[in-house]
Design a protein around this motif. Structure first.
Motif, PDB file in Angstrom:
ATOM      1  N   VAL A  30      -4.274 -14.915   7.716  1.00 48.54           N
ATOM      2  CA  VAL A  30      -5.184 -13.620   7.820  1.00 48.54           C
ATOM      3  C   VAL A  30      -6.521 -14.027   7.380  1.00 48.54           C
ATOM      4  CG1 VAL A  30      -5.442 -11.456   6.608  1.00 48.54           C
ATOM      5  CG2 VAL A  30      -3.010 -12.225   7.221  1.00 48.54           C
ATOM      6  N   VAL A  31      -6.743 -15.008   6.597  1.00 48.86           N
ATOM      7  CA  VAL A  31      -7.941 -15.392   5.936  1.00 48.86           C
ATOM      8  C   VAL A  31      -8.257 -16.726   6.341  1.00 48.86           C
ATOM      9  CG1 VAL A  31      -9.292 -15.786   3.788  1.00 48.86           C
ATOM     10  CG2 VAL A  31      -7.433 -13.969   4.008  1.00 48.86           C
ATOM     11  N   GLY A  32      -9.529 -16.879   6.872  1.00 47.00           N
ATOM     12  CA  GLY A  32     -10.077 -18.376   7.462  1.00 47.00           C
ATOM     13  C   GLY A  32     -10.619 -18.773   6.082  1.00 47.00           C
ATOM     14  N   GLN A  33     -10.905 -20.131   6.448  1.00 46.60           N
ATOM     15  CA  GLN A  33     -11.284 -21.058   5.275  1.00 46.60           C
ATOM     16  C   GLN A  33     -12.724 -20.494   4.584  1.00 46.60           C
ATOM     17  OE1 GLN A  33     -11.635 -25.259   6.193  1.00 46.60           O
ATOM     18  NE2 GLN A  33     -11.942 -25.848   4.195  1.00 46.60           N
ATOM     19  N   GLY A  34     -13.650 -20.170   5.270  1.00 48.50           N
ATOM     20  CA  GLY A  34     -14.853 -19.827   4.800  1.00 48.50           C
ATOM     21  C   GLY A  34     -14.459 -18.766   3.953  1.00 48.50           C
ATOM     22  N   LEU A  35     -13.895 -17.555   4.413  1.00 43.16           N
ATOM     23  CA  LEU A  35     -13.759 -16.322   3.652  1.00 43.16           C
ATOM     24  C   LEU A  35     -13.054 -16.607   2.362  1.00 43.16           C
ATOM     25  CD1 LEU A  35     -13.994 -13.354   3.184  1.00 43.16           C
ATOM     26  CD2 LEU A  35     -12.066 -12.800   4.897  1.00 43.16           C
ATOM     27  N   ALA A  36     -11.899 -17.626   2.396  1.00 42.22           N
ATOM     28  CA  ALA A  36     -11.095 -17.849   1.386  1.00 42.22           C
ATOM     29  C   ALA A  36     -11.966 -18.218   0.180  1.00 42.22           C
ATOM     30  CB  ALA A  36      -9.884 -18.626   1.857  1.00 42.22           C
ATOM     31  N   TRP A  37     -12.736 -19.278   0.369  1.00 43.25           N
ATOM     32  CA  TRP A  37     -13.691 -19.923  -0.626  1.00 43.25           C
ATOM     33  C   TRP A  37     -14.401 -18.951  -1.137  1.00 43.25           C
ATOM     34  CZ3 TRP A  37     -12.388 -23.823  -3.247  1.00 43.25           C
ATOM     35  CH2 TRP A  37     -11.854 -25.185  -2.514  1.00 43.25           C
ATOM     36  N   SER A  38     -14.936 -17.853  -0.386  1.00 41.59           N
ATOM     37  CA  SER A  38     -16.074 -16.949  -0.971  1.00 41.59           C
ATOM     38  C   SER A  38     -15.141 -15.705  -1.921  1.00 41.59           C
ATOM     39  CB  SER A  38     -16.370 -16.038   0.174  1.00 41.59           C
ATOM     40  OG  SER A  38     -17.223 -15.182  -0.291  1.00 41.59           O
ATOM     41  N   MET A  39     -13.772 -15.603  -1.464  1.00 40.32           N
ATOM     42  CA  MET A  39     -12.955 -14.689  -2.266  1.00 40.32           C
ATOM     43  C   MET A  39     -12.655 -15.356  -3.348  1.00 40.32           C
ATOM     44  SD  MET A  39     -10.604 -13.185   0.882  1.00 40.32           S
ATOM     45  CE  MET A  39      -9.246 -12.638  -0.299  1.00 40.32           C
ATOM     46  N   VAL A  40     -12.508 -16.633  -3.630  1.00 43.21           N
ATOM     47  CA  VAL A  40     -12.111 -17.543  -4.625  1.00 43.21           C
ATOM     48  C   VAL A  40     -13.190 -17.435  -5.598  1.00 43.21           C
ATOM     49  CG1 VAL A  40     -11.594 -19.586  -5.735  1.00 43.21           C
ATOM     50  CG2 VAL A  40     -10.383 -18.811  -3.553  1.00 43.21           C
ATOM     51  N   GLN A  41     -14.292 -17.498  -5.275  1.00 43.23           N
ATOM     52  CA  GLN A  41     -15.325 -17.524  -5.975  1.00 43.23           C
ATOM     53  C   GLN A  41     -15.896 -16.112  -6.540  1.00 43.23           C
ATOM     54  OE1 GLN A  41     -19.059 -18.770  -4.050  1.00 43.23           O
ATOM     55  NE2 GLN A  41     -20.260 -19.100  -5.979  1.00 43.23           N
ATOM     56  N   THR A  42     -15.555 -15.219  -5.639  1.00 43.78           N
ATOM     57  CA  THR A  42     -15.730 -13.594  -6.154  1.00 43.78           C
ATOM     58  C   THR A  42     -14.511 -13.581  -7.141  1.00 43.78           C
ATOM     59  OG1 THR A  42     -16.787 -12.970  -4.172  1.00 43.78           O
ATOM     60  CG2 THR A  42     -15.580 -11.348  -5.451  1.00 43.78           C
ATOM     61  N   PHE A  43     -13.352 -13.667  -7.002  1.00 44.21           N
ATOM     62  CA  PHE A  43     -12.386 -13.571  -8.061  1.00 44.21           C
ATOM     63  C   PHE A  43     -12.563 -14.291  -9.516  1.00 44.21           C
ATOM     64  CE2 PHE A  43      -8.100 -14.399  -9.808  1.00 44.21           C
ATOM     65  CZ  PHE A  43      -7.469 -13.191  -9.616  1.00 44.21           C
ATOM     66  N   LEU A  44     -13.033 -15.526  -9.361  1.00 48.24           N
ATOM     67  CA  LEU A  44     -13.350 -16.345 -10.762  1.00 48.24           C
ATOM     68  C   LEU A  44     -14.480 -15.721 -11.433  1.00 48.24           C
ATOM     69  CD1 LEU A  44     -12.537 -19.981  -9.548  1.00 48.24           C
ATOM     70  CD2 LEU A  44     -11.150 -18.290 -10.878  1.00 48.24           C
ATOM     71  N   GLU A  45     -15.529 -15.119 -10.643  1.00 51.29           N
ATOM     72  CA  GLU A  45     -16.792 -14.754 -11.119  1.00 51.29           C
ATOM     73  C   GLU A  45     -16.656 -13.205 -11.818  1.00 51.29           C
ATOM     74  OE1 GLU A  45     -19.773 -15.248  -8.351  1.00 51.29           O
ATOM     75  OE2 GLU A  45     -20.039 -17.537  -8.612  1.00 51.29           O
ATOM     76  N   THR A  46     -15.611 -12.450 -11.486  1.00 56.26           N
ATOM     77  CA  THR A  46     -15.695 -11.243 -11.771  1.00 56.26           C
ATOM     78  C   THR A  46     -14.807 -10.974 -13.095  1.00 56.26           C
ATOM     79  OG1 THR A  46     -15.624 -10.596  -9.587  1.00 56.26           O
ATOM     80  CG2 THR A  46     -14.855  -8.841 -10.950  1.00 56.26           C
ATOM     81  N   SER A  47     -15.266 -10.025 -14.092  1.00 58.11           N
ATOM     82  CA  SER A  47     -14.541  -9.885 -15.265  1.00 58.11           C
ATOM     83  C   SER A  47     -13.823  -8.504 -15.111  1.00 58.11           C
ATOM     84  CB  SER A  47     -15.363 -10.054 -16.315  1.00 58.11           C
ATOM     85  OG  SER A  47     -16.412 -11.003 -16.586  1.00 58.11           O
ATOM     86  N   PHE A  48     -12.939  -8.249 -16.033  1.00 52.24           N
ATOM     87  CA  PHE A  48     -11.991  -7.241 -16.345  1.00 52.24           C
ATOM     88  C   PHE A  48     -13.032  -6.024 -16.801  1.00 52.24           C
ATOM     89  CE2 PHE A  48      -8.943  -4.702 -18.620  1.00 52.24           C
ATOM     90  CZ  PHE A  48      -8.438  -4.194 -17.835  1.00 52.24           C
ATOM     91  N   ALA A  49     -13.372  -4.829 -16.217  1.00 54.69           N
ATOM     92  CA  ALA A  49     -13.852  -3.714 -16.462  1.00 54.69           C
ATOM     93  C   ALA A  49     -13.558  -3.088 -17.824  1.00 54.69           C
ATOM     94  CB  ALA A  49     -14.153  -2.669 -15.421  1.00 54.69           C
ATOM     95  N   GLY A  50     -12.013  -3.166 -18.158  1.00 51.17           N
ATOM     96  CA  GLY A  50     -11.425  -2.672 -19.219  1.00 51.17           C
ATOM     97  C   GLY A  50     -11.496  -1.060 -19.296  1.00 51.17           C
ATOM     98  N   GLU A  51     -11.730  -0.611 -20.348  1.00 53.36           N
ATOM     99  CA  GLU A  51     -11.744   0.993 -20.710  1.00 53.36           C
ATOM    100  C   GLU A  51     -10.703   1.885 -19.901  1.00 53.36           C
ATOM    101  OE1 GLU A  51     -15.743   2.412 -19.642  1.00 53.36           O
ATOM    102  OE2 GLU A  51     -16.762   0.984 -20.655  1.00 53.36           O
ATOM    103  N   ARG A  52     -11.141   2.656 -18.892  1.00 52.65           N
ATOM    104  CA  ARG A  52      -9.824   3.436 -18.271  1.00 52.65           C
ATOM    105  C   ARG A  52      -8.958   2.647 -17.733  1.00 52.65           C
ATOM    106  NH1 ARG A  52     -10.872   5.043 -12.444  1.00 52.65           N
ATOM    107  NH2 ARG A  52     -12.743   4.028 -12.015  1.00 52.65           N
ATOM    108  N   HIS A  53      -9.270   1.399 -17.057  1.00 54.39           N
ATOM    109  CA  HIS A  53      -8.285   0.500 -16.502  1.00 54.39           C
ATOM    110  C   HIS A  53      -7.194   0.037 -17.476  1.00 54.39           C
ATOM    111  CE1 HIS A  53     -10.920   1.094 -13.122  1.00 54.39           C
ATOM    112  NE2 HIS A  53     -12.154   0.554 -13.817  1.00 54.39           N
ATOM    113  N   GLN A  54      -7.730  -0.339 -18.655  1.00 53.30           N
ATOM    114  CA  GLN A  54      -6.841  -0.844 -19.674  1.00 53.30           C
ATOM    115  C   GLN A  54      -5.725  -0.028 -19.914  1.00 53.30           C
ATOM    116  OE1 GLN A  54      -7.297  -3.890 -21.305  1.00 53.30           O
ATOM    117  NE2 GLN A  54      -5.007  -3.413 -21.865  1.00 53.30           N
ATOM    118  N   ARG A  55      -5.796   1.262 -19.962  1.00 51.53           N
ATOM    119  CA  ARG A  55      -4.667   2.238 -20.216  1.00 51.53           C
ATOM    120  C   ARG A  55      -3.823   2.076 -19.270  1.00 51.53           C
ATOM    121  NH1 ARG A  55      -8.826   7.236 -20.942  1.00 51.53           N
ATOM    122  NH2 ARG A  55      -9.006   6.751 -18.729  1.00 51.53           N
TER     123      ARG A  55
END
Length: 66
Positions: A30-55
């Motif tokens: 489903v996911v090509g190699q270029g998109l996969a690397w971009s998704m991994v980078q996005t995933f690793l760079e993103t932090s949990f927002a907390g607050e309402r999501h923590q509940r």
């Protein structure tokens, strides 16, 4: 463990930001190699927002303890 099956960068970002996912699942056909690397980078760079999501995560943990 909170795994997220993602097919684009938006899903990878939201999985981390809203669900505090700690495992990124990608479909090889489903996911090509270029998109996969971009998704991994996005995933690793993103932090949990907390607050309402923590509940929601607290409710999941409470359910798991039963």
């Amino acid at each position: 463990v909170r795994a997220a099956l993602c097919t684009n960068e938006f899903m990878a970002r939201m999985a981390r930001e809203h669900n505090d996912a700690n495992i990124l699942c990608l479909g090889e056909r489903v996911v090509g190699q270029g998109l996969a690397w971009s998704m991994v980078q996005t995933f690793l760079e993103t932090s949990f927002a907390g607050e309402r999501h923590q509940r929601r995560l607290d409710l999941i943990e409470l359910f798991d303890r039963r």
